[in-house]
Design a protein around this motif. Structure first.
Motif, PDB file in Angstrom:
ATOM      1  N   ALA A 241      -8.009  62.951  56.175  1.00 13.60           N
ATOM      2  CA  ALA A 241      -7.417  63.582  57.387  1.00 13.60           C
ATOM      3  C   ALA A 241      -7.189  65.171  57.286  1.00 13.60           C
ATOM      4  O   ALA A 241      -7.812  66.027  58.085  1.00 13.60           O
ATOM      5  N   ASP A 242      -6.588  65.483  56.034  1.00 12.69           N
ATOM      6  CA  ASP A 242      -6.255  66.875  55.741  1.00 12.69           C
ATOM      7  C   ASP A 242      -7.658  67.528  55.441  1.00 12.69           C
ATOM      8  O   ASP A 242      -7.715  68.736  56.167  1.00 12.69           O
ATOM      9  N   VAL A 243      -8.717  66.776  54.937  1.00 10.89           N
ATOM     10  CA  VAL A 243      -9.664  67.722  54.655  1.00 10.89           C
ATOM     11  C   VAL A 243     -10.563  67.935  55.846  1.00 10.89           C
ATOM     12  O   VAL A 243     -10.946  69.120  56.159  1.00 10.89           O
ATOM     13  N   ILE A 244     -10.633  66.901  56.701  1.00 11.28           N
ATOM     14  CA  ILE A 244     -11.391  67.152  57.966  1.00 11.28           C
ATOM     15  C   ILE A 244     -10.636  68.214  58.766  1.00 11.28           C
ATOM     16  O   ILE A 244     -11.241  69.163  59.373  1.00 11.28           O
ATOM     17  N   ARG A 245      -9.129  68.225  59.028  1.00  7.91           N
ATOM     18  CA  ARG A 245      -8.503  69.411  59.524  1.00  7.91           C
ATOM     19  C   ARG A 245      -8.866  70.568  59.043  1.00  7.91           C
ATOM     20  O   ARG A 245      -9.120  71.579  59.934  1.00  7.91           O
ATOM     21  N   ASP A 246      -8.794  70.900  57.964  1.00  5.71           N
ATOM     22  CA  ASP A 246      -8.848  72.241  57.204  1.00  5.71           C
ATOM     23  C   ASP A 246     -10.289  72.849  57.382  1.00  5.71           C
ATOM     24  O   ASP A 246     -10.504  73.437  57.708  1.00  5.71           O
ATOM     25  N   ARG A 247     -11.476  71.724  56.981  1.00  5.29           N
ATOM     26  CA  ARG A 247     -12.754  72.117  57.162  1.00  5.29           C
ATOM     27  C   ARG A 247     -13.134  72.344  58.615  1.00  5.29           C
ATOM     28  O   ARG A 247     -13.801  73.316  58.936  1.00  5.29           O
ATOM     29  N   TYR A 248     -12.986  71.472  59.617  1.00  7.36           N
ATOM     30  CA  TYR A 248     -13.600  71.472  60.911  1.00  7.36           C
ATOM     31  C   TYR A 248     -12.602  71.853  61.980  1.00  7.36           C
ATOM     32  O   TYR A 248     -13.071  71.864  63.268  1.00  7.36           O
ATOM     33  N   ASN A 249     -11.318  71.893  61.975  1.00  7.95           N
ATOM     34  CA  ASN A 249     -10.508  72.121  62.917  1.00  7.95           C
ATOM     35  C   ASN A 249     -10.429  71.104  63.938  1.00  7.95           C
ATOM     36  O   ASN A 249     -10.293  71.456  65.090  1.00  7.95           O
ATOM     37  N   ILE A 250     -10.659  69.920  63.394  1.00  6.25           N
ATOM     38  CA  ILE A 250     -10.592  68.716  64.332  1.00  6.25           C
ATOM     39  C   ILE A 250      -9.299  68.312  64.637  1.00  6.25           C
ATOM     40  O   ILE A 250      -8.245  68.092  63.636  1.00  6.25           O
ATOM     41  N   ASN A 251      -8.610  67.805  65.738  1.00  5.12           N
ATOM     42  CA  ASN A 251      -7.504  67.383  66.053  1.00  5.12           C
ATOM     43  C   ASN A 251      -7.322  65.799  65.467  1.00  5.12           C
ATOM     44  O   ASN A 251      -7.955  64.962  66.266  1.00  5.12           O
ATOM     45  N   ILE A 252      -6.940  65.671  64.419  1.00  5.10           N
ATOM     46  CA  ILE A 252      -6.853  64.079  63.637  1.00  5.10           C
ATOM     47  C   ILE A 252      -5.481  63.746  63.526  1.00  5.10           C
ATOM     48  O   ILE A 252      -4.707  64.210  63.005  1.00  5.10           O
ATOM     49  N   LYS A 253      -5.328  62.387  64.020  1.00  2.00           N
ATOM     50  CA  LYS A 253      -3.909  61.902  63.905  1.00  2.00           C
ATOM     51  C   LYS A 253      -4.072  60.437  62.840  1.00  2.00           C
ATOM     52  O   LYS A 253      -5.141  60.005  63.197  1.00  2.00           O
ATOM     53  N   CYS A 254      -3.026  60.465  62.247  1.00  2.00           N
ATOM     54  CA  CYS A 254      -3.091  59.192  61.415  1.00  2.00           C
ATOM     55  C   CYS A 254      -1.875  58.305  61.737  1.00  2.00           C
ATOM     56  O   CYS A 254      -0.733  58.719  61.990  1.00  2.00           O
ATOM     57  N   SER A 255      -2.254  57.122  61.929  1.00  2.00           N
ATOM     58  CA  SER A 255      -0.997  55.924  62.245  1.00  2.00           C
ATOM     59  C   SER A 255      -1.174  54.864  60.999  1.00  2.00           C
ATOM     60  O   SER A 255      -2.335  54.288  61.061  1.00  2.00           O
ATOM     61  N   ILE A 256      -0.041  54.802  60.520  1.00  2.00           N
ATOM     62  CA  ILE A 256       0.078  53.833  59.443  1.00  2.00           C
ATOM     63  C   ILE A 256       1.068  52.678  60.082  1.00  2.00           C
ATOM     64  O   ILE A 256       2.209  52.945  60.258  1.00  2.00           O
ATOM     65  N   LEU A 257       0.511  51.667  60.212  1.00  2.00           N
ATOM     66  CA  LEU A 257       1.007  50.265  60.826  1.00  2.00           C
ATOM     67  C   LEU A 257       2.382  50.028  60.164  1.00  2.00           C
ATOM     68  O   LEU A 257       3.623  49.724  60.459  1.00  2.00           O
ATOM     69  N   GLY A 258       2.229  49.904  58.776  1.00  2.00           N
ATOM     70  CA  GLY A 258       3.277  49.689  58.005  1.00  2.00           C
ATOM     71  C   GLY A 258       3.927  47.899  58.195  1.00  2.00           C
ATOM     72  O   GLY A 258       3.327  47.295  58.555  1.00  2.00           O
ATOM     73  N   PHE A 259       5.279  48.177  57.622  1.00  2.00           N
ATOM     74  CA  PHE A 259       5.833  46.771  57.482  1.00  2.00           C
ATOM     75  C   PHE A 259       6.234  46.097  58.727  1.00  2.00           C
ATOM     76  O   PHE A 259       6.188  44.780  58.761  1.00  2.00           O
ATOM     77  N   SER A 260       6.223  46.812  59.933  1.00  2.00           N
ATOM     78  CA  SER A 260       6.468  45.864  61.385  1.00  2.00           C
ATOM     79  C   SER A 260       5.259  44.920  61.563  1.00  2.00           C
ATOM     80  O   SER A 260       5.601  44.102  62.108  1.00  2.00           O
TER      81      SER A 260
END
Ligand SMILES: Nc1ncnc2c1ncn2[C@@H]1O[C@H](COP(=O)(O)OP(=O)(O)OP(=O)(O)O)[C@@H](O)[C@H]1O
Ligand SMILES: O=P(O)(O)OC[C@H]1O[C@](O)(CO)[C@@H](O)[C@@H]1O
Length: 320
Positions: A241-260
């Motif tokens: 996501a960091d690479v995409i954001r830096d390279r293309y200025n795209i609004n990108i969100k990460c959701s990690i579901l995790g242990f719940s």
């Protein structure tokens, strides 16, 4: 003596899974009805080694059907790979005159059970596949998978409400499941994600980025949803996501579901399956079926020799 009035042990081992509690409840209720004494060891194999146990009674389990996790606690006990720990566990079970041990866990737990059996050959061991990863060899289903998938789906529903209200975003969603991609792939199969990044089909970072850009090109309205399996736990989606954001200025969100994702009340399917697995386990103990785990294959319960637990389940791309 097989059949009447046996003294049976039970543990939950490995990661907890929704469905363990209803399965325990059914073992305890059915077990008592049929004249068996059920001893619960707390915290998996470590609890046996440390002699943490008690007789489980049907009176205490009424609310277990609706509870996620495990009421007798689970645990990982890596020491069990050593002979000294295997002997200790076998000694404790012998001291309690346990005739059969029911192991609710994943493939690792079944390997542990086999190691204990080698030290105590008269002990019958019966495994019940419980893990949200759905990765036990020979079984189409493991207890907990349906609940974890429903949790994930409810999460996606919420995410998509906002994703479809604000166009042009990219969402990366990481599920649990370690190196097994069943959870992540399911959302793709449902048609709710553009694609899934899985260990079963390794993809270079640049390939993932290319697919994201292509999906944006093709989708004129709404947002892009990409599933990531957990893999090595280093959250690769954040890096990409960091690479995409830096390279293309795209609004990108990460959701990690995790242990719940590993918790929550077991779904009706998991409760039904739990009861089916529990009945087969008790019946196995009574009828002299030895050292097997119960699998659910092609719509029916069957037994599989526990030595198969170390085999790798072949990924079923269209599991339904
Ligand atoms: N090769 C082995 N020999 C002896 N014991 C083992 C072995 N593998 C696993 N175990 C025992 O089983 C326990 C649980 O195994 P593991 O951590 O692999 O989880 P699992 O049962 O596969 O469940 P999950 O899918 O939730 O991870 C281990 O902590 C250990 O006590
Ligand atoms: O809770 P722990 O021991 O870190 O284990 C995490 C792992 O257990 C699982 O939840 C399976 O039980 C995997 O999906 C996950 O990678």
């Amino acid at each position: 003596m097989e059949g009447a009035g046996m003294k049976l042990g039970v543990i939950t081992s490995g990661g907890d899974a929704p469905g363990m509690n209803p399965c325990l409840a059914q073992i305890i209720r059915e077990g008592q009805k049929r004249g068996h004494e059920i001893i619960g060891f707390e915290g998996g194999f470590r609890g046996i080694a440390e002699n943490r146990c008690r007789k489980l009674s049907p009176e205490e389990v009424t609310l277990w059907y609706q509870r996620g996790g495990t009421c007798i606690k689970t645990g990982r006990f890596p020491e069990l790979e050593k002979e000294s720990a295997q002997k200790k566990v076998a000694e404790q079970l012998r001291a309690h005159r346990i005739e059969g041990l029911m192991v609710l866990g994943g493939d690792g737990s079944f390997k542990g059970a086999l190691a204990v059996h080698r030290m105590f050959p008269e002990l019958n061991i019966i495994g019940i596949p419980c893990t949200i990863d759905n990765n036990v060899y020979g079984s189409d289903y493991t207890l907990g998978f349906d609940t974890a998938l429903n949790t994930q789906t409810t999460y996606l529903d919420g995410l998509m409400d906002t994703g479809e209200s604000l166009d042009g975003r990219v969402f990366f969603i990481e599920t649990l499941g370690a190196y097994d991609g069943y959870l992540a792939q399911s959302t793709y199969l449902m048609g709710m994600a553009e694609f899934a990044v899985l260990d079963e089909m390794p993809m270079e970072e640049e390939e993932i980025i290319r697919k994201v850009l292509q999906a944006r090109e093709e989708k004129r309205s709404g947002s892009i949803y990409v599933m990531f399996s957990e893999s090595d736990g280093k959250h690769r989606c954040l890096r990409i996501a960091d690479v995409i954001r830096d390279r293309y200025n795209i609004n990108i969100k990460c959701s990690i579901l995790g242990f719940s994702q590993r918790g929550n009340a077991p779904t009706a399917r998991d409760r039904l399956m739990a009861s089916g697995f529990a009945d087969r386990a008790i019946r196995a103990m009574e009828t002299g079926v030895k050292n097997q785990y119960i699998v659910y294959r092609k719509g029916e319960f069957q037994y599989m020799d526990i030595s198969n637990a170390s085999k790798k389940k072949v990924f079923d791309w269209h599991h339904i």
